[in-house]
Design an enzyme around this catalytic site. Structure first.
Site, short mmCIF file in Angstrom:
data_model
loop_
_atom_site.label_atom_id
_atom_site.label_comp_id
_atom_site.label_asym_id
_atom_site.label_seq_id
_atom_site.Cartn_x
_atom_site.Cartn_y
_atom_site.Cartn_z
N GLU A 55 23.88 24.69 32.58
CA GLU A 55 23.54 25.62 31.49
C GLU A 55 23.88 27.06 31.90
OE1 GLU A 55 19.74 23.75 29.19
OE2 GLU A 55 19.61 23.91 31.35
N ASP A 85 26.25 27.95 33.99
CA ASP A 85 27.71 28.09 33.91
C ASP A 85 28.17 28.27 32.47
OD1 ASP A 85 28.02 27.93 36.57
OD2 ASP A 85 28.52 25.80 36.62
N LYS A 142 51.91 49.53 42.42
CA LYS A 142 50.45 49.66 42.36
C LYS A 142 49.87 48.31 41.98
CE LYS A 142 46.87 52.64 40.45
NZ LYS A 142 46.01 51.65 39.83
N LYS A 160 54.22 58.92 46.20
CA LYS A 160 53.53 59.82 47.13
C LYS A 160 54.55 60.74 47.79
CE LYS A 160 50.29 56.14 48.32
NZ LYS A 160 49.99 55.07 49.26
N LYS A 168 52.07 54.62 35.33
CA LYS A 168 51.63 53.34 34.77
C LYS A 168 52.71 52.68 33.92
CE LYS A 168 47.40 52.67 35.65
NZ LYS A 168 46.27 52.60 35.21
N CYS A 218 56.57 18.30 9.92
CA CYS A 218 55.28 18.79 10.40
C CYS A 218 54.80 17.81 11.48
CB CYS A 218 54.30 18.80 9.22
SG CYS A 218 52.60 19.18 9.67
#
Ligand code: IVH
Length: 669
Positions: free
Chosen positions: A36, A38, A117, A283, A307, A401
């Site tokens: 429960e 979990d 990064k 850097k 980023k 389908c």
């Protein structure tokens, strides 16, 4: 559910989770089973996966076990563990360099150490006389937690270094992370690899940490005194020689232009890496210049993180599946190698329809750009043709389908073109795929709104042959359900209760719940207002009086045709009959004595603690109406957060009153 309901529900679950953590870890007296427990964890994580704005710091995806910080000794870093400022555009990079020149008061030729990064969590390792003595987390940057034993379980971290030139006293800093393929096996427990790494590293018991394969890549130092090393790139080389893992993609570049070119290239290639990378770190390579530049309060002046765009990533298509929707539309979905897009691991992306696949020539095995915006389903934007294998073949869209029926492409009379979408023709619950979707629609919030019978439950009940048609919901085999895993007496009685509650439904909701194509919420309301009662509505259908609906403002050929097709089908008709006898369908009585009689509103922008739908029904309950186009008849424009400027402008031009949410609410009092 709207955003605020979702948040409330999420917070409720987090509180529950915390309560059981305390009972287990602190009081040593759990009141629920591990299973429960979990389940609660899983529910929280699933919510976080679905809604990226849910991110409680008490989430099991971040803090495994009980408040780890209490379990660890605090450690004041000798040199602060700072963060990096971010750059998103070239402009930001130019500014970064300009600031360096300004600070130094001279234009020098700058060389940059360029490093991927990695999206993990940082750690600091203190070595004294070649021995690893303390390992810490970043914490708040000034003070971290001692997690030496946990860090020692990571095989990439050397515990003893005997090289003569290895500094006598040094903090080595780097990133702890989990590889994508390893995360794949843990993805049910964590929202993303970063959380998996963090959760694992801060386990109370190092044995638990050892179970999750963590990695360490070194990239800088904290406390360290040396006259010998002059460049960051040389320091990285030394780290490698001393036995640390460093990034294979580290390199030295000179100009902003070079950084830009490399960033572009790397952004496309990063999905091939074994781990998630969310940008590049640049850097200043000379340690002497770094020293001159120093730090601002939060970050070094000599480094910046460039980023990658947060909402797109490249990945490879491993499979293309066809999903069938409620209206029979066949939607192709690409299964892709899991990729982290803005903190969410994406493994499926929609390809929209057959025409889109043809237009973009999307094939199995292709490397594609996937975009994700907010909480909408991620989609494939383009194919990276350079990466396509010679042997690749065009994707052939199935003409059948999955249920076996032939599909069709409808001819659109207005555009005089065939639809882009291929459909399984509605044969009234004969196509199993459509049938399940119809039942899901039937129970959805705007339709019968049966709490406790979510989409997943519908699928489960379908698989167990408990439901085939909407009416079966009112005849469920509860004895069988109470024996299913995860179903206790309480949940069964809750389900019974909410099904019972849903039996009382207004005519417009009922019409909507049937799921007739082109008859959405608004059109259902129009039909309900026109027919007034279920008896009347059924009369119209039995007498095939559909053309009379053309009198309704808002109902046109498309809707009439759709109604005709739907009710031509005998099984559809019989389902409606059965439902109408099982349900208590209330007539439509337009409230004619509300405060807002004959007052028209329009809403723009986001409202506080209230969805658009909720606001609309509040207005309608008070006899007012909500319109969707601005014209002179409009009385009030209600403005929420971030309104559409064009609408506000138009309203001003027409002299329409512009009011806030508060002012509107005061009209009701
Ligand atoms: S340098 C003061 N180098 O990014 C210098 N950081 O926002 C700070 N990171 O907390 C660290 N890869 O977790 C540096 N090659 C790299 C990095 C890196 C990932 C992370 C690190 C740090 C965060 C800074």
């Amino acid at each position: 559910m709207n955003e605020s309901d979702i948040k409330k529900n999420y917070i409720k679950k987090i509180k529950e989770f915390k309560k059981h953590n305390k009972l287990y870890f602190e009081d040593n007296s759990p009141i629920i089973s591990d299973k429960e427990y979990d389940q609660i964890k899983k529910e929280i994580i699933n919510l976080e996966k679905k809604f990226s704005y849910l991110n409680s710091s008490s989430s099991p995806s971040i803090s495994l076990g009980y408040a780890p910080s209490k379990n660890f000794i605090k450690f004041k870093h000798r040199v602060k563990m700072l963060s990096l400022s971010n750059a998103f555009e070239i402009e930001d990079l130019n500014n970064f360099e300009k600031k360096i020149f300004n600070y130094l008061n001279q234009e020098i030729e700058v060389e940059y150490s360029v490093e991927p990064k990695i999206d993990g969590i940082s750690a600091s390792l203190t070595y004294k006389n070649g021995l690893l003595v303390t390992g810490t987390s970043r914490g708040d940057g000034s003070t971290g937690e001692v997690i030496t034993e946990n860090l020692k379980t990571i095989k990439d971290i050397p515990q003893k270094i005997t090289f003569k030139d290895f500094p006598k006293d040094i903090d080595i800093r780097g990133e702890v992370f989990i590889k994508k393929k390893d995360f794949n096996e843990l993805k049910d427990n964590f929202a993303n690899p970063r959380n998996a790494a963090s959760g694992s590293l801060r386990q109370k018991n190092p044995k638990e940490t050892k179970k999750i394969p963590l990695n360490f890549i070194a990239y800088t130092y904290g406390y360290f005194e040396s006259e010998n090393i002059k460049y960051q790139s040389d320091f990285l080389k030394s780290l490698k020689r001393w036995g640390f893992k460093t990034n294979d993609h580290n390199k030295v570049l000179k100009t902003i232009k070079d950084l830009e070119i490399f960033h572009k290239k790397f952004e496309n290639e990063r999905f091939d890496l074994e781990y998630d990378v969310d940008g590049l770190v640049y850097k200043v390579n000379s340690l002497e210049v770094q020293k001159r530049l120093g730090f601002t309060a939060n970050s070094p002046r000599w480094a910046i993180a460039h980023k990658f765009s947060a909402d797109s990533a490249y990945s490879q298509i491993t499979d293309i599946n066809i999903q069938v929707g409620r209206t029979g539309a066949l939607t192709p979905v690409a299964r892709i190698k899991p990729v982290n897009i803005g903190g969410v691991v994406v493994s499926n992306a929609t390809l929209h329809n057959e025409d889109e696949i043809i237009r973009k020539d999307i094939r199995l095995g292709d490397t594609v750009k996937v975009e994700r915006a907010g909480d909408v389903i991620p989609h494939v934007v383009l194919v990276d043709l350079k990466k396509r294998k010679k042997s690749s073949k065009k994707f052939v869209f199935p003409k059948k389908c999955p249920c076996g029926f032939d599909t069709i492409k409808e001819f659109n009379k207005i555009t005089k073109k065939y639809d882009a979408v291929r459909r399984c023709p509605d044969r009234g619950f004969e196509c199993e795929k459509i049938a399940v979707e119809k039942i899901k629609h039937f129970i959805s919030k705007e339709a019968l709104n049966i709490d406790g019978l979510g989409k997943k439950v519908v699928e489960k009940f379908w698989d167990l042959n408990l439901i085939r048609y909407p009416q079966d919901i009112f005849n469920l085999d509860y004895a069988k359900i109470s024996k299913l895993v995860g179903w206790g007496d309480l949940s069964v009685s809750n389900l019974k209760y909410s099904i019972d509650q849903s039996k009382k439904v207004s005519l417009d909701r009922f019409i909507y719940s049937i799921g007739i194509r082109h008859i959405g919420i608004e059109n259902s309301k129009l039909l309900a207002e026109y027919t007034k009662s279920i008896a009347n509505f059924l009369n119209f259908i039995t007498n095939k009086n559909f053309n009379e609906f053309l009198n309704i403002d808002g109902i046109g050929e498309t809707q009439i045709n759709s109604l005709k097709i739907f009710f031509e089908n005998k099984s559809n008709y019989s389902i409606i009959e059965k439902l109408s006898s099982l349900l208590n369908i209330s007539d439509i009585k337009k409230n004619k004595d509300g405060k807002l009689l004959n007052v028209t509103f329009m809403i723009t922008g986001k409202l506080v603690d209230m969805s658009r739908a909720e606001a609309k029904s509040l207005i309608e309950e008070n006899s007012g109406s909500v319109v969707s186009t601005i014209n002179k008849k409009l009385k009030y424009l209600i403005i929420g957060d971030k309104p559409t400027t064009r609408k506000v402008q138009q309203a001003k031009e027409l002299g329409i009153k512009i009011i806030s949410q508060k002012e509107w609410i005061s009209l009701l009092d």
